[in-house]
Design an enzyme around this catalytic site. Structure first.
Site, PDB file in Angstrom:
ATOM      1  N   ARG A   8     -15.780  20.246  15.175  1.00 31.00           N
ATOM      2  CA  ARG A   8     -16.280  20.246  16.542  1.00 31.00           C
ATOM      3  C   ARG A   8     -17.783  19.992  16.606  1.00 31.00           C
ATOM      4  NH1 ARG A   8     -12.028  23.051  19.334  1.00 31.00           N
ATOM      5  NH2 ARG A   8     -12.404  23.277  21.551  1.00 31.00           N
ATOM      6  N   ARG A  22     -17.418  23.698  28.380  1.00 32.42           N
ATOM      7  CA  ARG A  22     -16.757  23.038  27.248  1.00 32.42           C
ATOM      8  C   ARG A  22     -16.971  21.532  27.277  1.00 32.42           C
ATOM      9  NH1 ARG A  22     -10.819  24.420  27.045  1.00 32.42           N
ATOM     10  NH2 ARG A  22     -10.945  25.115  29.187  1.00 32.42           N
TER      11      ARG A  22
HETATM   12  P1  AMP Z   1      -9.172  24.717  22.039  1.00 30.27           P
HETATM   13  O1  AMP Z   1      -7.863  25.426  22.039  1.00 30.27           O
HETATM   14  O2  AMP Z   1      -9.290  23.658  20.973  1.00 30.27           O
HETATM   15  O3  AMP Z   1      -9.552  24.190  23.408  1.00 30.27           O
HETATM   16  O4  AMP Z   1     -10.292  25.812  21.655  1.00 30.27           O
HETATM   17  C1  AMP Z   1     -10.504  26.941  22.487  1.00 30.27           C
HETATM   18  C2  AMP Z   1     -11.806  27.622  22.112  1.00 30.27           C
HETATM   19  O5  AMP Z   1     -11.756  28.110  20.749  1.00 30.27           O
HETATM   20  C3  AMP Z   1     -13.049  26.730  22.144  1.00 30.27           C
HETATM   21  O6  AMP Z   1     -13.593  26.572  23.456  1.00 30.27           O
HETATM   22  C4  AMP Z   1     -13.979  27.515  21.210  1.00 30.27           C
HETATM   23  O7  AMP Z   1     -14.470  28.681  21.849  1.00 30.27           O
HETATM   24  C5  AMP Z   1     -13.022  27.977  20.114  1.00 30.27           C
HETATM   25  N1  AMP Z   1     -12.897  26.965  19.025  1.00 30.27           N
HETATM   26  C6  AMP Z   1     -11.793  26.206  18.729  1.00 30.27           C
HETATM   27  N2  AMP Z   1     -12.027  25.403  17.676  1.00 30.27           N
HETATM   28  C7  AMP Z   1     -13.310  25.637  17.298  1.00 30.27           C
HETATM   29  C8  AMP Z   1     -14.159  25.087  16.289  1.00 30.27           C
HETATM   30  N3  AMP Z   1     -13.722  24.128  15.451  1.00 30.27           N
HETATM   31  N4  AMP Z   1     -15.418  25.575  16.190  1.00 30.27           N
HETATM   32  C9  AMP Z   1     -15.879  26.549  17.015  1.00 30.27           C
HETATM   33  N5  AMP Z   1     -15.138  27.093  18.005  1.00 30.27           N
HETATM   34  C10 AMP Z   1     -13.870  26.649  18.153  1.00 30.27           C
END
Ligand code: AMP
Length: 222
Positions: free
Chosen positions: A89, A174
């Site tokens: 990310r 985000r």
């Molecule tokens: P997602 O389900 O991919 O939308 O991720 C939800 C949340 O999890 C994100 O907004 C971050 O807070 C955290 N998150 C997920 N993947 C990562 C990553 N690779 N690095 C840091 N935070 C992450």
């Protein structure tokens, strides 16, 4: 089989297409968001810290993510190939991931950048609903993705819910973070010659067949 990284802003369809590839070809689906939500649900100090960061649309520290990724990709279910959804990310994660792969003697595989016009994102994120039981993804604003019965999963009858961070404020954080911090990774992989781009605003079947083409029909059937 190839390993795949899906790069895309939230709401562009990473989870949807990762699940479809898993169903059809048996790739493992590694969603760092799912891993972190599970960890947060433990409810201890680390879990609560993670939950606060997620609910506010902020990143969880890289060292927690690296540990989870290294553990996951060495599990037997990843032997046939795996899809990374939500990782890397930021540039430090992309570089750290290259080091992990070198250490383990594994290939990077392909990187697929799913693009979507900004104006479609809001509907995709705010309309997203997930099944509590099987994780299936729906969208109440899209006829292709609407559940047949309001609030109920078509696949298993489970209850649908909305993620705590799928609200307007967290969504804006985000999206902003994605363009500032995640997009530079696109150049990083472009320079390595491993990046392909797919327009994710097209019909689901069209997007999926473009993804399959990138993976190569020979490769995905092996
Ligand atoms: P997602 O389900 O991919 O939308 O991720 C939800 C949340 O999890 C994100 O907004 C971050 O807070 C955290 N998150 C997920 N993947 C990562 C990553 N690779 N690095 C840091 N935070 C992450």
């Amino acid at each position: 089989m190839k390993n795949i990284i899906f790069l895309a802003v939230q709401g562009a369809g990473k989870g949807t297409f990762a699940k479809k590839l898993k169903e059809k070809y048996g790739y493992a689906h590694i969603s760092t968001g799912d891993i972190l939500r599970e960890r947060a649900a433990v409810g201890d100090e680390l879990g609560n810290t993670i939950k606060n960061l997620i609910d506010n649309g902020q990143f969880v520290p890289d060292d927690i993510i690296f540990e989870a990724i290294e553990y996951k990709i060495t599990q037997p279910e990843c032997e046939k190939g795996y899809i990374l959804d939500g990782f890397p990310r930021n540039l430090a994660q992309a570089e750290g991931y290259s080091e992990i792969l070198n250490k383990l003697g594994k290939d990077l595989g392909v990187v697929i950048n799913l693009t979507i016009p900004n104006e479609m994102l809001k509907q995709r994120i705010i309309g997203r609903r997930l099944c509590k039981e099987c994780g299936a993804i729906y969208n109440i604003y899209n006829d292709d993705f609407k559940p047949k019965v309001d609030g109920v999963c078509d696949k298993c009858g489970g209850k649908l819910y909305q993620r705590a961070d799928d609200n307007e404020e967290s969504m804006n954080t985000r999206i902003k973070t994605y363009f500032e911090v995640t997009e530079p990774i696109i150049d990083y992989y472009k320079k390595q010659g491993v990046l392909s781009t797919v327009d994710s605003s097209q019909e689901v079947d069209t997007v999926f067949s473009e993804i399959e083409k990138i993976l190569g029909s020979e490769d995905v059937n092996n």
